[in-house]
Write a protein that holds these residues in place. Structure first.
Motif, PDB file in Angstrom:
ATOM      1  N   THR A   1       0.821  -1.213   0.000  1.00 27.17           N
ATOM      2  CA  THR A   1       0.000   0.000   0.000  1.00 27.17           C
ATOM      3  C   THR A   1       0.854   1.263   0.000  1.00 27.17           C
ATOM      4  O   THR A   1       0.332   2.363  -0.124  1.00 27.17           O
ATOM      5  CB  THR A   1      -0.924   0.040   1.230  1.00 27.17           C
TER       6      THR A   1
ATOM      7  N   LEU B   1       0.507   3.758  -2.962  1.00 30.53           N
ATOM      8  CA  LEU B   1      -0.747   4.459  -3.260  1.00 30.53           C
ATOM      9  C   LEU B   1      -0.455   5.922  -3.590  1.00 30.53           C
ATOM     10  O   LEU B   1       0.234   6.600  -2.828  1.00 30.53           O
ATOM     11  CB  LEU B   1      -1.673   4.402  -2.053  1.00 30.53           C
TER      12      LEU B   1
ATOM     13  N   ARG C   1      -7.260   6.903  -0.745  1.00 28.41           N
ATOM     14  CA  ARG C   1      -6.932   6.154   0.466  1.00 28.41           C
ATOM     15  C   ARG C   1      -7.602   4.797   0.374  1.00 28.41           C
ATOM     16  O   ARG C   1      -8.755   4.690  -0.025  1.00 28.41           O
ATOM     17  CB  ARG C   1      -7.412   6.910   1.703  1.00 28.41           C
ATOM     18  N   VAL C   2      -6.842   3.779   0.712  1.00 20.00           N
ATOM     19  CA  VAL C   2      -7.373   2.423   0.688  1.00 20.00           C
ATOM     20  C   VAL C   2      -6.974   1.775   1.993  1.00 20.00           C
ATOM     21  O   VAL C   2      -5.789   1.597   2.272  1.00 20.00           O
ATOM     22  CB  VAL C   2      -6.812   1.615  -0.506  1.00 20.00           C
TER      23      VAL C   2
ATOM     24  N   VAL D   1     -12.658  -3.577   3.118  1.00 19.43           N
ATOM     25  CA  VAL D   1     -11.807  -2.495   2.626  1.00 19.43           C
ATOM     26  C   VAL D   1     -12.644  -1.243   2.418  1.00 19.43           C
ATOM     27  O   VAL D   1     -13.813  -1.334   2.040  1.00 19.43           O
ATOM     28  CB  VAL D   1     -11.204  -2.822   1.230  1.00 19.43           C
TER      29      VAL D   1
ATOM     30  N   VAL E   1     -12.292   2.200   0.087  1.00 21.50           N
ATOM     31  CA  VAL E   1     -11.552   2.923  -0.941  1.00 21.50           C
ATOM     32  C   VAL E   1     -12.155   4.319  -1.027  1.00 21.50           C
ATOM     33  O   VAL E   1     -13.363   4.451  -1.257  1.00 21.50           O
ATOM     34  CB  VAL E   1     -11.683   2.225  -2.318  1.00 21.50           C
ATOM     35  N   HIS E   2     -11.317   5.316  -0.820  1.00 15.46           N
ATOM     36  CA  HIS E   2     -11.830   6.678  -0.824  1.00 15.46           C
ATOM     37  C   HIS E   2     -11.002   7.536  -1.781  1.00 15.46           C
ATOM     38  O   HIS E   2      -9.809   7.742  -1.575  1.00 15.46           O
ATOM     39  CB  HIS E   2     -11.764   7.247   0.610  1.00 15.46           C
TER      40      HIS E   2
ATOM     41  N   VAL F   1      -6.229   0.017  -8.333  1.00 14.99           N
ATOM     42  CA  VAL F   1      -6.063  -0.564  -6.997  1.00 14.99           C
ATOM     43  C   VAL F   1      -6.651  -1.964  -7.030  1.00 14.99           C
ATOM     44  O   VAL F   1      -7.749  -2.178  -7.540  1.00 14.99           O
ATOM     45  CB  VAL F   1      -6.794   0.300  -5.947  1.00 14.99           C
TER      46      VAL F   1
ATOM     47  N   LEU G   1      -7.850  -5.341  -5.009  1.00 12.50           N
ATOM     48  CA  LEU G   1      -8.256  -5.974  -3.753  1.00 12.50           C
ATOM     49  C   LEU G   1      -8.354  -7.467  -4.032  1.00 12.50           C
ATOM     50  O   LEU G   1      -9.200  -7.899  -4.822  1.00 12.50           O
ATOM     51  CB  LEU G   1      -9.618  -5.430  -3.307  1.00 12.50           C
TER      52      LEU G   1
ATOM     53  N   MET H   1     -16.701   1.792  -1.434  1.00 11.44           N
ATOM     54  CA  MET H   1     -15.935   2.632  -2.355  1.00 11.44           C
ATOM     55  C   MET H   1     -16.655   3.967  -2.476  1.00 11.44           C
ATOM     56  O   MET H   1     -17.864   4.001  -2.670  1.00 11.44           O
ATOM     57  CB  MET H   1     -15.884   2.007  -3.752  1.00 11.44           C
TER      58      MET H   1
ATOM     59  N   VAL I   1     -10.759   0.182  -9.718  1.00 11.95           N
ATOM     60  CA  VAL I   1     -10.595  -0.766  -8.615  1.00 11.95           C
ATOM     61  C   VAL I   1     -10.943  -2.167  -9.117  1.00 11.95           C
ATOM     62  O   VAL I   1     -11.958  -2.360  -9.782  1.00 11.95           O
ATOM     63  CB  VAL I   1     -11.505  -0.414  -7.422  1.00 11.95           C
TER      64      VAL I   1
END
Ligand SMILES: Nc1ncnc2c1ncn2[C@@H]1O[C@H](COP(=O)(O)OP(=O)(O)OP(=O)(O)O)[C@@H](O)[C@H]1O
Ligand SMILES: [Mg+2]
Lengths: 437, 249
Positions: free
Chosen positions: A104, A107, A112-113, A154, A156-157, A168, A170, A189, A199
């Motif tokens: 991470t 990133l 943000r994840v 998770v 995700v933002h 990204v 996952l 998300m 994603v």
């Protein structure tokens, strides 16, 4: 009408889980999940949406929550499932976040994840705003079950106006240590206004044992934002997989989902979106490839809730042996949603005489100025093309592979990211290496 | 090279070829002419190994081996090539990929290494010129949306890449304008060698002005009713088939 199957073993697990220690932010939703699951159980095939997919095997199962033993999983084992080592990747092994296998620190700024447990503290308002609001526990038994186990997952933002070029990933992996277990991850998300991101949700089984993945993903795409969301389902051959994605979109946003389904003995993917802002649109595509006795069900529901929105759906299936594919595409157009433009196509290629498909478009239109079309086809390998290829020296298996791939090519071509597209094309090409009649 | 002896073939139980005998030696060009429905394409498809055609009698020897026992892909790997009367469209498979797969299949059968996409593009460049084809066509799906003439040229391109020992051209000239016809004919002539041979199915003498045959055969009702030299084609052009059919009846 008997519409519910009680799932006693799952219920007692859910009771224990929902009563266990949890962060404040998750407690209410867990309780709601437990309550709904107790009341509703799992759906029978009498429920219209589950008509072609029986989940009684899941209801009768005695799966226990996976314990997250990651000791047997190495980076080398994961390598074939990582699209690019330079992409931020969060790995979950046997239901639990595995930081040592994740990456991470690469990133980029603006996104943000975080694992759910950490996000509860650091992105508390994103969690509370979204959790259980897009996919309420009352939706169905599987979402309720997922809610009652809330804990792993998770967030995700993507901040407003941020364009995130790197996808990204996952990755949810199960190996032998997860056999007999179940996982209920929750993914949230949020793409804020005018943000852009990609994603990938991957589901991978490194075992032939039986286990159960039951995921819920809640997605918000704010005004002007674009979110590409791929779901790559490569669960183990004897796994059960149920995954629900529920999105809500703002004005002029674009939500793009691709569902690539090739694993599990029984799988169900729900992709739901609400077009909740004028001028927004969604593109939902997918490719399902099954063989043996696999059963794969894809359901979409697009709710046109505002005017001038578009929806595009293209789902293809390639079915071999005695596999069974199901597609149900629902489009609702509310009375306010004038100038809706909706298109849905569903094409199936049967590679054997015993493979089976059930496809059902369902349009419910309450506005009058609307353009909605749908079309479905079911076909077989084109024997003329097959002979043409063989007459050029290309052997039978390769010819069939190429024709199968060709059938899927146009839907795969819709994938914007080249690395992902190439990889899924490669998998598609190799999916049916020894095709039988 | 090819010896067809008293060949009978049927499709869906209907006899179509009713006793064809034909010998083709290395270095020769044979023209096959005849009215519509006489069995020309059937003969071509039987030679290429189409599974719908059943050989009900006689035999086909190719380099002394029983051709009928080989699968279509094996025949192709051994040098048999059919340019289809109606080339097949394969949406989703690029022309370049298709050509390379065919080329590599033949190499593999010979025990040679496969060539990679870059090497292959270099190699195909020259053949593209031969048929005056835009390289962009390589990146389109096989024959999909090609014009009639483009499809025929694409067949010759495949032939040029695969360098067959026995090429069978089924009405490759039909639907071509005179320029395209010349291009196709030049392609065929450029590929001619002492160790290969061609069977050219056509309705028109005009192709034979460019591809000069050593022998001309007239097929009618599933039989060869007359064989001759290249002057037979001129005679057919002038007199049609009726006089021949009457003579046989
Ligand atoms: N699949 C099939 N089923 C039934 N009859 C067939 C089939 N294919 C060919 N035939 C018949 O076989 C006969 C010979 O056909 P063929 O295509 O070989 O003729 P041709 O000489 O190539 O004609 P053309 O000059 O029109 O190309 C025709 O009567 C045709 O209708
Ligand atoms: Mg013909």
């Amino acid at each position: 009408m008997n519409t519910m199957i009680a799932a006693p073993a799952l219920l007692s697990q859910a009771t224990a889980a929902s009563a266990s220690e949890a962060p404040e932010a998750l407690r209410a939703e867990r309780a709601a999940g437990h309550r709904e699951f107790e009341a509703n159980g799992l759906p029978t095939t009498k429920v219209e949406d589950w008509h072609y997919t029986s989940v009684s095997a899941i209801a009768e199962s005695t799966f226990a929550p996976m314990q997250g033993d990651a000791s047997g999983v190495t980076a080398e084992q994961l390598a074939p499932y990582i699209f690019s080592t330079s992409w931020p990747t969060l790995v979950f092994v046997n239901g639990v976040y595995a930081p040592s296998l994740s990456q991470t620190d690469n990133l980029p700024a603006g996104i943000r994840v975080l694992p759910l447990a950490q996000a509860v503290g650091e992105l508390g308002d994103v969690v509370t705003r979204q959790l259980g609001t897009l996919a309420p526990a009352a939706r169905d038994g599987f979402t309720a079950l997922n809610a009652s186990f809330l804990g792993e997952g998770v967030v995700v933002h993507v901040s407003k106006e941020m364009v995130i070029d790197v996808p990204v990933h996952l990755l949810f992996v199960v190996n032998d240590a997860g056999v007999g277990g179940m996982q209920h991850p929750r993914i949230l998300m949020l793409a804020e206004r005018h943000a852009r991101a990609t994603v990938i949700e991957s589901w991978v089984g490194l075992t032939d044992g039986t286990y159960f993945s039951n995921a819920v993903t809640e997605v918000t795409v704010e005004s002007g934002a674009t979110l590409h969301h791929l779901k790559v389902q490569r669960e183990g051959r004897n796994a059960y997989h149920v995954g629900t994605i529920e999105a809500r979109q703002g004005r002029d946003s674009h939500y793009v989902n691709f569902a690539f389904t090739t694993g599990a003995q029984l799988s169900r993917t729900n992709v739901y979106t609400v077009l909740d802002g004028e001028g927004c649109g969604t593109t939902l595509n997918g490719l399902t490839m099954l063989d043996g006795e696999q059963h794969g069900d894809v359901q979409t529901r697009i709710e046109h809730a505002q005017p001038k929105c578009f929806s595009r759906q293209m789902y293809k299936s390639i079915l071999d042996d005695t596999s069974h594919g199901v597609f149900n595409g629902k489009v609702f157009v509310q009375s306010i949603a004038q100038q809706t433009d909706g298109k849905q196509t569903n094409n199936t290629m049967l590679l054997s005489k015993t493979a089976q498909v059930d496809a059902k478009p369902q349009l419910e239109i309450f506005a009058d100025d609307v353009k909605c079309t749908h079309g479905a086809t079911v076909g077989r390998i084109d024997e003329t093309a097959l002979f043409y290829m063989k007459s050029r020296g290309i052997d039978n298996d390769t010819s069939r592979q190429l024709l199968t791939y060709a059938f899927a090519a146009d839907v795969l071509e819709t994938i914007e990211n080249e690395t992902i597209r190439d990889e899924l094309e490669r998998i598609t090409m190799r999916r049916f290496t020894s095709v039988t009649d | 090279m090819l010896e067809i002896r008293d060949l009978h073939a049927a499709v869906d139980g209907t006899p179509i070829l009713k006793g064809i005998s034909l010998t083709v030696n290395a270095g020769e060009v044979h023209a096959v002419m005849g009215p519509n429905g006489s069995g020309k394409s059937t003969l071509a498809q039987v030679l290429a190994g189409h599974p719908a055609y059943e050989i009900t009698g006689g035999e086909i020897l190719y380099h002394g081996e029983n051709l009928a026992e080989m699968d279509a892909e094996v025949r192709a790997q051994q040098g048999v090539f059919l340019a289809f009367q109606y080339p097949v469209e394969i949406p989703g498979v690029s022309n370049a990929y298709f050509l390379r797969a065919a080329y590599n299949a033949k190499r593999k059968a010979k025990g040679l290494d496969e060539v990679d996409p870059m090497e292959f593009l270099d190699l195909v460049e020259e053949q593209l010129k031969l048929v005056d084809m835009d390289p962009a066509m390589l990146h389109r799906s096989v024959n999909a949306g090609f014009s009639g003439g483009e499809k025929k040229r694409n067949e010759i391109l495949q032939m040029a890449v695969l360098t067959p020992t026995l090429a069978i051209l089924d009405e490759t000239d039909s639907g071509l304008d005179i320029d395209a016809l010349r291009i196709v004919a030049n392609g065929v002539n450029a590929l001619k060698r002492p160790d290969n041979a061609a069977i050219v199915v056509t309705h028109y003498q005009r192709l034979l002005n460019y591809i000069v045959p050593d022998y001309v055969h007239v097929l009618a009702g599933g039989r060869i009713v007359k064989s001759g030299g290249k002057e037979l084609a001129l005679e057919l052009e002038a007199r049609g088939y009726d006089w021949l059919l009457e003579a046989v009846a």
